[in-house]
Design a protein around this motif. Structure first.
Motif, PDB file in Angstrom:
ATOM      1  N   GLY A 183     -10.888   8.589  -7.288  1.00  0.00           N
ATOM      2  CA  GLY A 183     -10.243   8.545  -6.078  1.00  0.00           C
ATOM      3  C   GLY A 183     -11.206   8.408  -4.692  1.00  0.00           C
ATOM      4  N   ALA A 184     -12.337   9.046  -5.005  1.00  0.00           N
ATOM      5  CA  ALA A 184     -13.216   8.860  -3.906  1.00  0.00           C
ATOM      6  C   ALA A 184     -13.820   7.431  -3.971  1.00  0.00           C
ATOM      7  CB  ALA A 184     -14.580   9.952  -4.231  1.00  0.00           C
ATOM      8  N   PHE A 185     -14.347   6.874  -5.208  1.00  0.00           N
ATOM      9  CA  PHE A 185     -14.910   5.584  -5.116  1.00  0.00           C
ATOM     10  C   PHE A 185     -13.971   4.560  -4.653  1.00  0.00           C
ATOM     11  CE2 PHE A 185     -17.785   7.654  -8.579  1.00  0.00           C
ATOM     12  CZ  PHE A 185     -18.968   7.192  -8.103  1.00  0.00           C
ATOM     13  N   VAL A 186     -12.661   4.778  -4.893  1.00  0.00           N
ATOM     14  CA  VAL A 186     -11.684   3.864  -4.632  1.00  0.00           C
ATOM     15  C   VAL A 186     -11.576   3.818  -2.969  1.00  0.00           C
ATOM     16  CG1 VAL A 186      -9.191   3.323  -4.346  1.00  0.00           C
ATOM     17  CG2 VAL A 186     -10.092   3.928  -6.485  1.00  0.00           C
ATOM     18  N   LEU A 187     -11.770   5.111  -2.318  1.00  0.00           N
ATOM     19  CA  LEU A 187     -11.749   5.362  -0.920  1.00  0.00           C
ATOM     20  C   LEU A 187     -13.088   4.629  -0.142  1.00  0.00           C
ATOM     21  CD1 LEU A 187     -10.382   8.545  -0.306  1.00  0.00           C
ATOM     22  CD2 LEU A 187      -9.303   6.620   0.213  1.00  0.00           C
ATOM     23  N   ALA A 188     -14.096   5.054  -1.007  1.00  0.00           N
ATOM     24  CA  ALA A 188     -15.365   4.103  -0.465  1.00  0.00           C
ATOM     25  C   ALA A 188     -15.424   2.814  -0.527  1.00  0.00           C
ATOM     26  CB  ALA A 188     -16.730   4.722  -1.208  1.00  0.00           C
ATOM     27  N   GLY A 193       0.736  -1.061  -0.011  1.00  0.00           N
ATOM     28  CA  GLY A 193      -0.091  -0.074   0.111  1.00  0.00           C
ATOM     29  C   GLY A 193       0.936   1.307   0.171  1.00  0.00           C
ATOM     30  N   ALA A 194       1.751   1.075   0.758  1.00  0.00           N
ATOM     31  CA  ALA A 194       2.736   2.402   0.656  1.00  0.00           C
ATOM     32  C   ALA A 194       3.477   2.798  -0.628  1.00  0.00           C
ATOM     33  CB  ALA A 194       3.857   2.338   2.009  1.00  0.00           C
ATOM     34  N   LEU A 195       3.864   1.126  -1.179  1.00  0.00           N
ATOM     35  CA  LEU A 195       4.722   1.477  -2.537  1.00  0.00           C
ATOM     36  C   LEU A 195       3.413   1.910  -3.594  1.00  0.00           C
ATOM     37  CD1 LEU A 195       6.876   1.163  -4.414  1.00  0.00           C
ATOM     38  CD2 LEU A 195       5.923  -1.376  -4.686  1.00  0.00           C
ATOM     39  N   CYS A 196       2.079   1.549  -3.615  1.00  0.00           N
ATOM     40  CA  CYS A 196       1.244   2.265  -4.330  1.00  0.00           C
ATOM     41  C   CYS A 196       1.114   3.741  -4.080  1.00  0.00           C
ATOM     42  CB  CYS A 196      -0.151   1.504  -4.039  1.00  0.00           C
ATOM     43  SG  CYS A 196      -0.473  -0.119  -5.078  1.00  0.00           S
ATOM     44  N   LEU A 197       1.038   4.192  -2.839  1.00  0.00           N
ATOM     45  CA  LEU A 197       0.748   5.398  -2.650  1.00  0.00           C
ATOM     46  C   LEU A 197       2.031   6.431  -3.140  1.00  0.00           C
ATOM     47  CD1 LEU A 197      -0.331   6.723   0.790  1.00  0.00           C
ATOM     48  CD2 LEU A 197       1.542   8.000  -0.366  1.00  0.00           C
ATOM     49  N   LEU A 198       3.239   5.785  -3.157  1.00  0.00           N
ATOM     50  CA  LEU A 198       4.292   6.749  -3.718  1.00  0.00           C
ATOM     51  C   LEU A 198       4.186   6.786  -5.167  1.00  0.00           C
ATOM     52  CD1 LEU A 198       7.106   5.163  -1.170  1.00  0.00           C
ATOM     53  CD2 LEU A 198       6.193   7.656  -1.207  1.00  0.00           C
ATOM     54  N   VAL A 199       3.999   5.477  -5.837  1.00  0.00           N
ATOM     55  CA  VAL A 199       3.705   5.430  -7.214  1.00  0.00           C
ATOM     56  C   VAL A 199       2.577   6.601  -7.820  1.00  0.00           C
ATOM     57  CG1 VAL A 199       3.001   4.326  -9.059  1.00  0.00           C
ATOM     58  CG2 VAL A 199       4.506   3.198  -7.530  1.00  0.00           C
ATOM     59  N   GLY A 200       1.642   6.688  -7.119  1.00  0.00           N
ATOM     60  CA  GLY A 200       0.259   7.426  -7.472  1.00  0.00           C
ATOM     61  C   GLY A 200       0.976   9.099  -7.214  1.00  0.00           C
ATOM     62  N   LEU A 201       1.527   9.257  -6.068  1.00  0.00           N
ATOM     63  CA  LEU A 201       2.269  10.488  -6.099  1.00  0.00           C
ATOM     64  C   LEU A 201       3.061  10.967  -7.166  1.00  0.00           C
ATOM     65  CD1 LEU A 201       2.843  10.690  -2.137  1.00  0.00           C
ATOM     66  CD2 LEU A 201       0.983  11.867  -3.373  1.00  0.00           C
ATOM     67  N   VAL A 207      -2.995   6.623  -5.138  1.00  0.00           N
ATOM     68  CA  VAL A 207      -2.720   7.128  -3.664  1.00  0.00           C
ATOM     69  C   VAL A 207      -3.818   6.587  -2.850  1.00  0.00           C
ATOM     70  CG1 VAL A 207      -2.709   9.202  -2.503  1.00  0.00           C
ATOM     71  CG2 VAL A 207      -1.449   8.982  -4.719  1.00  0.00           C
ATOM     72  N   CYS A 208      -5.033   6.760  -3.329  1.00  0.00           N
ATOM     73  CA  CYS A 208      -6.080   6.192  -2.542  1.00  0.00           C
ATOM     74  C   CYS A 208      -6.300   4.512  -2.415  1.00  0.00           C
ATOM     75  CB  CYS A 208      -7.573   6.669  -3.264  1.00  0.00           C
ATOM     76  SG  CYS A 208      -7.778   8.293  -3.228  1.00  0.00           S
ATOM     77  N   LEU A 209      -5.885   3.801  -3.630  1.00  0.00           N
ATOM     78  CA  LEU A 209      -5.683   2.412  -3.467  1.00  0.00           C
ATOM     79  C   LEU A 209      -4.702   2.258  -2.488  1.00  0.00           C
ATOM     80  CD1 LEU A 209      -6.329  -0.515  -4.550  1.00  0.00           C
ATOM     81  CD2 LEU A 209      -4.681  -0.092  -6.193  1.00  0.00           C
ATOM     82  N   GLY A 210      -3.507   2.907  -2.346  1.00  0.00           N
ATOM     83  CA  GLY A 210      -2.555   2.577  -1.383  1.00  0.00           C
ATOM     84  C   GLY A 210      -3.018   2.576  -0.010  1.00  0.00           C
ATOM     85  N   VAL A 211      -3.786   3.704   0.419  1.00  0.00           N
ATOM     86  CA  VAL A 211      -4.305   3.904   1.568  1.00  0.00           C
ATOM     87  C   VAL A 211      -5.314   2.654   2.106  1.00  0.00           C
ATOM     88  CG1 VAL A 211      -6.031   5.565   2.929  1.00  0.00           C
ATOM     89  CG2 VAL A 211      -4.301   6.445   1.510  1.00  0.00           C
ATOM     90  N   VAL A 212      -6.098   2.110   1.360  1.00  0.00           N
ATOM     91  CA  VAL A 212      -6.949   1.185   1.710  1.00  0.00           C
ATOM     92  C   VAL A 212      -6.584  -0.134   1.282  1.00  0.00           C
ATOM     93  CG1 VAL A 212      -9.027   2.803   1.196  1.00  0.00           C
ATOM     94  CG2 VAL A 212      -8.204   1.223  -0.686  1.00  0.00           C
ATOM     95  N   LEU A 213      -5.607  -0.493   1.007  1.00  0.00           N
ATOM     96  CA  LEU A 213      -5.124  -1.989   0.621  1.00  0.00           C
ATOM     97  C   LEU A 213      -4.889  -2.869   2.090  1.00  0.00           C
ATOM     98  CD1 LEU A 213      -2.351  -1.981  -2.356  1.00  0.00           C
ATOM     99  CD2 LEU A 213      -4.400  -3.030  -2.088  1.00  0.00           C
TER     100      LEU A 213
END
Length: 428
Positions: A180-185, A108-116, A127-133
């Motif tokens: 992003g909102a849908f991924v977070l939801a 998840g941390a890796l996805c967040l960095l890639v998204g940024l 970024v949102c995917l990394g948060v919820v993984l």
């Protein structure tokens, strides 16, 4: 343990127990399928083809990470701790769920960095995917654990809680109207189910014991990791390649066709929740029946997929547009090849369950690498020759070829077992 030549009589009530566990498995997969289907349909109708393509890339990336966690953490749990004493199951589940949570945190941390780093339209979704993984992977780990214990009812209830939590979450995401909102939801509702899984099991994931679990299960885990990642990675490569060759809208069209076949695709993705555990039980109690069990399993899924595809061909355009909105016109052209591909995958999954139950990790890895190579070659070669439709036909041909290899390897593994019995399943 009995050898392949010995035929054990099934204990009284074994048939009823099998039917009951499979029934809960089907109920759980129905709940999971409806959740995935509802998310895909709602997002497709809310965002349109291009934005839905971005969401599909995030969804496929989740599939890769999910298969990493399953290979390292929960596939060995199902193979080695299905039907064992409760104390052994609880100890193993605490470590396996901790390993799944650890995988989710790291990747998840890796996805967040890639998204940024990506930015643009795709970056925020990653970024949102990394948060919820972490929550997504822990929820999936509980499902595996419950089926290993033969408690499919708990897995069903857990998915039902996820589906209920998803309703208000999606309504809130619709107001933001971003990918992003849908991924977070989607991930936030999974977190609700993940916490509920802790309450259901009475087990706390032990991330501090994750390294020990990976070390103990490395003979299976690392092979299953490569096998699982080659499967989901092939889908990811095809999606990225299709986006480059044809355009991101083509990714949305393929995802739309998959949604139409969603009940069977979701069933295939979660197959090991039920079938590997049941195949392992069949192997212990009546090993001579394993081949027939796998054939009935794979053949039944293939026939069901073909019937569903035939029903889709009869669906009026008005109904298709109601379901998929603007994605329907592109997705409808892919129904026939997509159906054949799912039928081939369903047939092969029966053999795959048998190889997993036999702990024939080398053979299953060989099959999956071959099937994945065919999938990427067929999908991208077809895209280069015939666009989105050509890619779908290439994937269908590749899946049928891969299914044949799975069955050849299962046949060889069963013959090998008749000569040399496999060792007893481990318990701590």
């Amino acid at each position: 343990m009995a050898t392949g030549r010995e035929k054990k009589a099934a204990p009284p009530g074994a048939g009823r127990g099998l039917v009951g566990r499979l029934s809960w498995g089907l109920a759980d997969q129905a709940a999971s399928s409806m959740t995935n289907f509802a998310v895909g349909i709602y997002v497709a109708r809310s965002l349109g083809l291009s934005a839905f393509g971005v969401f599909s890339l995030a969804w496929l990336t989740y599939g890769v990470v999910l298969n990493v966690a399953r290979g390292l953490a929960t596939d060995p749990l199902v193979v080695r701790f299905s039907g064992v004493p409760d104390a052994s199951w609880r100890a193993a589940t605490a470590r396996a769920s901790g390993a799944a949570l650890g995988v989710g945190t790291v990747l998840g941390a890796l996805c967040l960095l890639v998204g940024l780093g990506l930015g643009g339209r795709v970056g925020p979704a990653f970024v949102c995917l990394g948060v919820v993984l972490p929550a997504l992977l822990l929820q999936d780990a509980w499902r595996f654990a419950f089926f290993a214990a033969g408690a499919g009812r708990k897995a069903f209830l857990n998915d039902l809680v996820w589906g209920i939590a998803l309703v208000p979450a999606m309504l809130v995401a619709a107001r933001a109207d971003t990918v992003g909102a849908f991924v977070l939801a989607w991930g936030a509702s999974a977190a609700v189910a993940a916490v509920y899984g802790c309450a259901q099991s009475g087990i706390r994931p032990r991330m501090t014991r994750a390294r020990g679990w990976l070390r103990e299960q490395r003979d299976l885990g690392y092979r299953y990791l490569v096998e699982n990642v080659s499967l989901s990675g092939a889908s990811q490569l095809r999606a990225y390649g299709l986006g480059v060759i044809v355009g991101v809208g083509a990714v949305g069209a393929v995802r739309g066709a998959e949604l139409l076949l969603g009940p069977f695709l979701a069933l295939l993705m979660g197959l090991s929740l039920v079938t590997v555990a049941e195949a392992a039980r069949v192997l212990r109690r009546a090993p001579h029946r394993l081949g027939r069990f796998c054939l009935l399993l794979g053949g039944g899924q293939a026939v069901a997929a073909l019937l569903w595809g035939a029903a889709l061909l009869l669906m009026p355009d008005r109904a298709g547009e109601f379901v998929l909105g603007g994605v329907w016109d592109s997705a409808a052209q892919l129904i026939v090849p997509a159906t054949l591909g799912v039928a081939g995958a369903g047939l092969g999954s029966g053999a795959a369950a048998g190889l997993r139950a036999l702990a024939a990790a080398r053979r299953s890895l060989r099959c999956q690498l071959f099937a994945s190579a065919c999938y990427v070659t067929g999908g991208l070669g077809g895209a280069a020759l015939g666009g989105t439709v050509g890619s779908a036909w290439g994937v269908a041909a590749a899946t049928l070829c891969g299914s044949a290899v799975w069955w050849l390897q299962l046949r060889a593994a069963l013959h090998e077992r008749h000569r040399t019995p496999i060792p007893e399943v481990r318990t701590p």
